[in-house]
Design an enzyme around this catalytic site. Structure first.
Site, mmCIF file in Angstrom:
data_model
loop_
_atom_site.group_PDB
_atom_site.id
_atom_site.type_symbol
_atom_site.label_atom_id
_atom_site.label_comp_id
_atom_site.label_asym_id
_atom_site.label_seq_id
_atom_site.Cartn_x
_atom_site.Cartn_y
_atom_site.Cartn_z
ATOM 1 N N ILE A 73 -29.260 -68.922 -21.579
ATOM 2 C CA ILE A 73 -28.643 -67.643 -21.534
ATOM 3 C C ILE A 73 -28.183 -65.867 -20.411
ATOM 4 C CG2 ILE A 73 -30.497 -66.000 -22.707
ATOM 5 C CD1 ILE A 73 -28.824 -65.057 -24.592
ATOM 6 N N ALA A 74 -27.470 -66.318 -19.849
ATOM 7 C CA ALA A 74 -27.099 -65.651 -19.061
ATOM 8 C C ALA A 74 -26.218 -64.066 -19.031
ATOM 9 C CB ALA A 74 -27.042 -65.898 -17.929
ATOM 10 N N VAL A 75 -26.835 -63.165 -18.578
ATOM 11 C CA VAL A 75 -25.831 -62.429 -18.832
ATOM 12 C C VAL A 75 -25.367 -61.693 -17.438
ATOM 13 C CG1 VAL A 75 -25.464 -60.053 -19.048
ATOM 14 C CG2 VAL A 75 -25.705 -61.801 -20.992
ATOM 15 N N GLU A 107 -37.808 -72.672 -24.340
ATOM 16 C CA GLU A 107 -39.275 -72.405 -22.825
ATOM 17 C C GLU A 107 -38.172 -71.272 -21.596
ATOM 18 O OE1 GLU A 107 -37.943 -76.234 -21.098
ATOM 19 O OE2 GLU A 107 -39.111 -76.458 -22.622
ATOM 20 N N TYR A 119 -36.639 -62.777 -26.365
ATOM 21 C CA TYR A 119 -36.391 -64.391 -27.433
ATOM 22 C C TYR A 119 -37.063 -63.428 -27.998
ATOM 23 C CZ TYR A 119 -34.244 -66.892 -24.121
ATOM 24 O OH TYR A 119 -33.625 -67.341 -22.923
HETATM 25 C C1 LIG Z 1 -32.091 -62.103 -20.287
HETATM 26 C C2 LIG Z 1 -30.909 -61.781 -20.340
HETATM 27 C C3 LIG Z 1 -30.374 -62.709 -20.852
HETATM 28 C C4 LIG Z 1 -30.808 -60.641 -21.525
HETATM 29 O O1 LIG Z 1 -29.483 -60.208 -21.222
HETATM 30 P P1 LIG Z 1 -29.226 -58.696 -21.662
HETATM 31 O O2 LIG Z 1 -27.692 -58.823 -22.347
HETATM 32 O O3 LIG Z 1 -29.505 -57.530 -20.962
HETATM 33 O O4 LIG Z 1 -29.938 -58.361 -23.082
HETATM 34 P P2 LIG Z 1 -29.642 -57.144 -24.198
HETATM 35 O O5 LIG Z 1 -28.664 -55.728 -23.896
HETATM 36 O O6 LIG Z 1 -28.828 -58.166 -25.645
HETATM 37 O O7 LIG Z 1 -31.300 -56.937 -24.945
HETATM 38 C C5 LIG Z 1 -31.823 -57.696 -25.976
HETATM 39 C C6 LIG Z 1 -33.191 -57.059 -25.521
HETATM 40 O O8 LIG Z 1 -33.700 -58.163 -24.560
HETATM 41 C C7 LIG Z 1 -34.811 -57.066 -23.787
HETATM 42 N N1 LIG Z 1 -34.445 -57.091 -22.766
HETATM 43 C C8 LIG Z 1 -33.743 -57.207 -22.477
HETATM 44 N N2 LIG Z 1 -32.987 -57.047 -20.759
HETATM 45 C C9 LIG Z 1 -34.538 -56.446 -20.360
HETATM 46 C C10 LIG Z 1 -35.332 -56.092 -19.657
HETATM 47 N N3 LIG Z 1 -34.527 -55.867 -18.173
HETATM 48 N N4 LIG Z 1 -36.858 -55.414 -18.868
HETATM 49 C C11 LIG Z 1 -36.943 -55.875 -20.731
HETATM 50 N N5 LIG Z 1 -36.446 -55.827 -21.793
HETATM 51 C C12 LIG Z 1 -34.966 -56.802 -21.153
HETATM 52 C C13 LIG Z 1 -35.261 -55.603 -24.313
HETATM 53 O O9 LIG Z 1 -36.080 -56.180 -25.833
HETATM 54 C C14 LIG Z 1 -33.469 -55.820 -25.645
HETATM 55 O O10 LIG Z 1 -33.420 -55.037 -26.599
HETATM 56 P P3 LIG Z 1 -33.775 -53.335 -26.473
HETATM 57 O O11 LIG Z 1 -32.751 -53.395 -25.478
HETATM 58 O O12 LIG Z 1 -33.215 -52.658 -27.516
HETATM 59 O O13 LIG Z 1 -34.322 -52.736 -25.627
HETATM 60 C C15 LIG Z 1 -30.625 -61.200 -18.804
HETATM 61 O O14 LIG Z 1 -31.561 -60.263 -17.903
HETATM 62 C C16 LIG Z 1 -30.506 -62.306 -17.867
HETATM 63 O O15 LIG Z 1 -28.681 -62.709 -18.071
HETATM 64 N N6 LIG Z 1 -31.061 -62.525 -17.180
HETATM 65 C C17 LIG Z 1 -31.252 -63.783 -16.212
HETATM 66 C C18 LIG Z 1 -31.253 -64.709 -16.971
HETATM 67 C C19 LIG Z 1 -32.031 -65.105 -17.598
HETATM 68 O O16 LIG Z 1 -33.624 -65.321 -16.988
HETATM 69 N N7 LIG Z 1 -32.360 -66.161 -18.657
HETATM 70 C C20 LIG Z 1 -33.463 -66.631 -19.102
HETATM 71 C C21 LIG Z 1 -33.680 -67.653 -19.057
HETATM 72 S S1 LIG Z 1 -34.871 -68.461 -20.473
#
Ligand SMILES: CC(C)(COP(=O)(O)OP(=O)(O)OC[C@H]1O[C@@H](n2cnc3c(N)ncnc32)[C@H](O)[C@@H]1OP(=O)(O)O)[C@@H](O)C(=O)NCCC(=O)NCCS
Length: 148
Positions: A73-75, A107, A119
């Protein structure tokens, strides 16, 4: 500021951008060709988060019988922390329930705090640790599971 997106099942028009996002997060991850092939696989589930006509996030998963795996998953960086990954996970789980899936596995790198938090927030719990599973850099994989 809350920045929402529409979550849709990915089609060919989304794949180029999905592959770019994948590459920006995981340089040795799936290629554009691999995503294109997955579109033709009935067991693959790929979702795109679309905002203003642009793909700003994706979730890549697959399932077999009543078990599924969240593969990645990635944003896009500028749209993070606005609930988009959460929307993708919810859409994935909704679809899995319709398909009769009961258990989702994934994982994640031990150091990936944002992903682990995401997660956990969605009810996944740790059910194992695979030592030095990842390469470049070497790192443990945290194994997580959720009953849906
Ligand atoms: C992980 C990732 C997909 C999260 O995307 P996002 O759209 O920012 O996530 P959301 O806004 O939906 O956040 C949902 C929850 O995730 C957690 N979260 C997201 N970003 C976070 C951060 N930088 N630090 C801590 N918790 C975080 C929090 O619990 C958050 O809930 P909250 O906002 O109520 O605190 C994003 O950081 C990303 O693309 N990372 C790089 C790719 C990656 O590592 N993918 C996973 C591979 S297994």
């Amino acid at each position: 500021m809350t920045q929402r997106a529409d979550v849709v099942r990915a089609d060919k028009s989304h794949i180029k951008r999905i592959a770019e996002l994948e590459k920006s997060c995981i340089p040795d991850g799936w290629s554009e060709n691999a995503f294109e092939q997955a579109l033709g696989n009935p067991n693959a589930l790929i979702f795109a988060a679309v905002r203003g006509g642009e793909v700003v996030g994706f979730l890549n998963g697959s399932y077999v019988l009543d078990e599924a795996e969240l593969l990645n998953i990635a944003v896009s960086e500028k749209f993070r922390k606005s609930g988009i990954a959460g929307m993708l996970v919810t859409a994935f789980e909704d679809e899995l329930r319709k398909l009769g899936v009961k258990t989702v596995y994934l994982e994640v790198r031990e150091s990936n705090a944002p992903a682990r938090k995401l997660y956990e927030k969605h009810g996944f719990t740790q059910n194992g640790l695979r030592k030095n599973y990842y390469r470049s850099p070497a790192e443990n994989a945290v194994l997580m599971v959720k009953m849906i």
